[in-house]
Design a protein around this motif. Sequence first.
Motif, PDB file in Angstrom:
ATOM      1  N   LEU A  74     113.487  82.227  45.807  1.00 10.78           N
ATOM      2  CA  LEU A  74     112.524  81.921  44.745  1.00 10.78           C
ATOM      3  C   LEU A  74     111.273  81.216  45.255  1.00 10.78           C
ATOM      4  O   LEU A  74     110.232  81.262  44.602  1.00 10.78           O
ATOM      5  N   THR A  75     111.356  80.561  46.398  1.00 10.26           N
ATOM      6  CA  THR A  75     110.206  79.824  46.927  1.00 10.26           C
ATOM      7  C   THR A  75     109.600  80.492  48.156  1.00 10.26           C
ATOM      8  O   THR A  75     108.588  79.998  48.667  1.00 10.26           O
ATOM      9  N   GLY A  76     110.202  81.602  48.626  1.00  6.93           N
ATOM     10  CA  GLY A  76     109.721  82.182  49.875  1.00  6.93           C
ATOM     11  C   GLY A  76     109.878  81.231  51.035  1.00  6.93           C
ATOM     12  O   GLY A  76     109.087  81.232  51.973  1.00  6.93           O
TER      13      GLY A  76
ATOM     14  N   GLY B 190     119.342  86.579  39.374  1.00  3.99           N
ATOM     15  CA  GLY B 190     119.962  86.065  40.583  1.00  3.99           C
ATOM     16  C   GLY B 190     121.238  86.825  40.902  1.00  3.99           C
ATOM     17  O   GLY B 190     122.230  86.709  40.197  1.00  3.99           O
ATOM     18  N   ALA B 191     121.198  87.618  41.957  1.00  2.00           N
ATOM     19  CA  ALA B 191     122.369  88.411  42.359  1.00  2.00           C
ATOM     20  C   ALA B 191     123.275  87.538  43.216  1.00  2.00           C
ATOM     21  O   ALA B 191     123.341  87.674  44.447  1.00  2.00           O
ATOM     22  N   ALA B 192     123.966  86.634  42.567  1.00  2.00           N
ATOM     23  CA  ALA B 192     124.718  85.579  43.249  1.00  2.00           C
ATOM     24  C   ALA B 192     125.809  86.140  44.144  1.00  2.00           C
ATOM     25  O   ALA B 192     126.590  86.992  43.741  1.00  2.00           O
TER      26      ALA B 192
ATOM     27  N   LEU C 220     118.069  84.700  34.867  1.00  2.00           N
ATOM     28  CA  LEU C 220     119.451  84.892  34.453  1.00  2.00           C
ATOM     29  C   LEU C 220     120.246  85.467  35.608  1.00  2.00           C
ATOM     30  O   LEU C 220     119.696  85.753  36.671  1.00  2.00           O
ATOM     31  N   GLY C 221     121.526  85.675  35.392  1.00  2.00           N
ATOM     32  CA  GLY C 221     122.336  86.297  36.429  1.00  2.00           C
ATOM     33  C   GLY C 221     123.792  85.903  36.341  1.00  2.00           C
ATOM     34  O   GLY C 221     124.158  84.933  35.671  1.00  2.00           O
TER      35      GLY C 221
ATOM     36  N   SER D  99     123.223  77.326  40.111  1.00  2.00           N
ATOM     37  CA  SER D  99     123.069  76.684  41.411  1.00  2.00           C
ATOM     38  C   SER D  99     121.623  76.711  41.908  1.00  2.00           C
ATOM     39  O   SER D  99     120.705  76.264  41.219  1.00  2.00           O
ATOM     40  N   GLY D 100     121.395  77.248  43.112  1.00  2.00           N
ATOM     41  CA  GLY D 100     120.057  77.250  43.693  1.00  2.00           C
ATOM     42  C   GLY D 100     119.048  78.043  42.904  1.00  2.00           C
ATOM     43  O   GLY D 100     117.842  77.766  42.955  1.00  2.00           O
ATOM     44  N   TYR D 101     119.508  79.033  42.157  1.00  2.00           N
ATOM     45  CA  TYR D 101     118.596  79.808  41.318  1.00  2.00           C
ATOM     46  C   TYR D 101     118.036  78.979  40.159  1.00  2.00           C
ATOM     47  O   TYR D 101     117.021  79.352  39.576  1.00  2.00           O
ATOM     48  N   SER D 102     118.713  77.911  39.815  1.00  2.00           N
ATOM     49  CA  SER D 102     118.265  77.096  38.680  1.00  2.00           C
ATOM     50  C   SER D 102     117.483  75.864  39.119  1.00  2.00           C
ATOM     51  O   SER D 102     117.000  75.107  38.283  1.00  2.00           O
ATOM     52  N   GLU D 103     117.350  75.655  40.424  1.00  2.00           N
ATOM     53  CA  GLU D 103     116.646  74.462  40.911  1.00  2.00           C
ATOM     54  C   GLU D 103     115.140  74.613  40.742  1.00  2.00           C
ATOM     55  O   GLU D 103     114.589  75.705  40.880  1.00  2.00           O
ATOM     56  N   ARG D 104     114.484  73.513  40.476  1.00  2.00           N
ATOM     57  CA  ARG D 104     113.027  73.503  40.408  1.00  2.00           C
ATOM     58  C   ARG D 104     112.463  73.398  41.813  1.00  2.00           C
ATOM     59  O   ARG D 104     113.163  73.071  42.785  1.00  2.00           O
ATOM     60  N   GLY D 105     111.159  73.695  41.939  1.00  2.00           N
ATOM     61  CA  GLY D 105     110.508  73.572  43.224  1.00  2.00           C
ATOM     62  C   GLY D 105     110.206  72.126  43.570  1.00  2.00           C
ATOM     63  O   GLY D 105     110.626  71.193  42.874  1.00  2.00           O
ATOM     64  N   THR D 106     109.427  71.944  44.644  1.00  2.00           N
ATOM     65  CA  THR D 106     109.182  70.587  45.147  1.00  2.00           C
ATOM     66  C   THR D 106     107.726  70.160  45.012  1.00  2.00           C
ATOM     67  O   THR D 106     107.332  69.136  45.571  1.00  2.00           O
TER      68      THR D 106
END
Length: 515
Positions: A161-163, A67-69, A347-348, A194-201
């Motif tokens: 991550l989810t397109g 994740g290039a935050a 990671l990131g 943050s958003g890079y660590s969130e799971r999908g829906t």
Amino acid sequence: MSLRKNGRLSRREMLKALSLCAAGSATMGSLLTSCRDSLDTPEALERRGGVRRDKLDTKPRFLIVIGAAGGASIVDSFLAVRASEAGANAAKLNTFADAQVQSVENSPFRAVKVSSPRLGNIPMPVNTDQLPFVRKHKDSMLVATTVGTSVNHVIAQKRALTGNAAWRGRTLQECVALQYGAGFPIPNVNMAMSGYSERGTDDSLPAYCFGEVVTNASLWPLGLDGSKGIKDAPPRDVLEMARRARNTLDGRSVFGQTFENATALQRWNEQRIVGQPALETQDLINRLNILPDQPPTMPLSEYGLSSSPDGERLRAAFPDYMTDPIEAQAALAFLLLKNRVSVTVTLGPTFNVALGRNRINNPPLAFDFSHTEHRAAQAFMWARVMGVVDKLIDLLGTEPFDEATGESMWDRTLIYVATEFGRTRTRPNDATEFSSGHDLNNGFLMLSPMLKGNRVLGGIDPSTALTYGFDPRTGEPQPGNVESNEPHIFSGILTAMGVDTSGSGLPDASAFVRT
């Protein structure tokens, strides 16, 4: 061993089988296959998200997401624009002096060289050169231009991550974990922010597909056993006896009987009663531990622990692992993949300052430090990401995957540098120090032997420094196309990873894949 009506093993059943065959995922994979074969009907396939058994049974492939935050700008790296190419607009656009933009032999990529006496208001010089990295890895590099749909950090991170919820809201990592991770102890490990660590829906996925969040990569392995590392702990057989008594008493308690059908309690019991012992039999507390045995400051042996067999070379590759979170994450990522614990790791850098030996390893806000000083911040952070990627590729390239075929781990791995969004392209007249804001227009970097490497999908208009799109099936550039294409990137990565996307509705993204 039983099957649910949806054709999946429960988490408890999967971990029971894993604890029985603790040494290897291959045994587990065949066990899962034989259990599910009888349910391989079209209806069962649909319930499993369209994944075909012939695909699930193939050898695993591995996904590393970085994740290039903060917004890594593609025009400050592989698609940089020379001032002479921008014509009359050069002075007001984020273009570089011609000498700073280096061509790469037999490649569409470019490499930027930046020297600055300070990193914004931080009195630390920045001297970076991207050319060695691009020369070394160009044949496995693919840059795909993109236009996102949000410049909010958290939202943009998750959509990378989810397109933008392109397939039922699943993340790339969850798709890869579903495809290849059923026989792995912890298929999806996420160390990002943050958003890079969130799971999908998509709640219909098996629980093992969702990311296991890790906040401290250096110390996390020490929590993978309930008694090792504790001085004068009772013998394992005594501990197991106590655990059995605890489980019986808990189940008979008023609380246990009242909430025995609660999903949260069932998950907790599965993790504690089945999952924990299964992980302990793998000895992951030692196999994933990069820390050295250094009495008296770090006396591992005194507590019955040891360093990973790969610890010495990982400490050499990532010497700042104790003070630089991304180095610790990269070391753990390698161990997780090598030891077949995971099929995808994330990671990131974070937005926090990381202090190293007489220097700053990570500025505040990572790539978003560009709000303070764009050019030096982008150069510094790109060098940081490239350095970690380069070391991971070297490590994976020397690690055998299949001795029969001669494949290395790198041959079956894809690294995705997930930028949030781009940066604004304007600057004060001819300024070399300037700030930038957020912009939807940008591009993504991917590296893998499985990709059609040494290729740019899309292009850039030098008169505006804005990227334009491409046909995801043929790869043909589409000048003037600045429409959002988040599902194309999502589909391209999954296609290169060999994930079956039947029934997903995703676009054909054949242009990404090496033939």
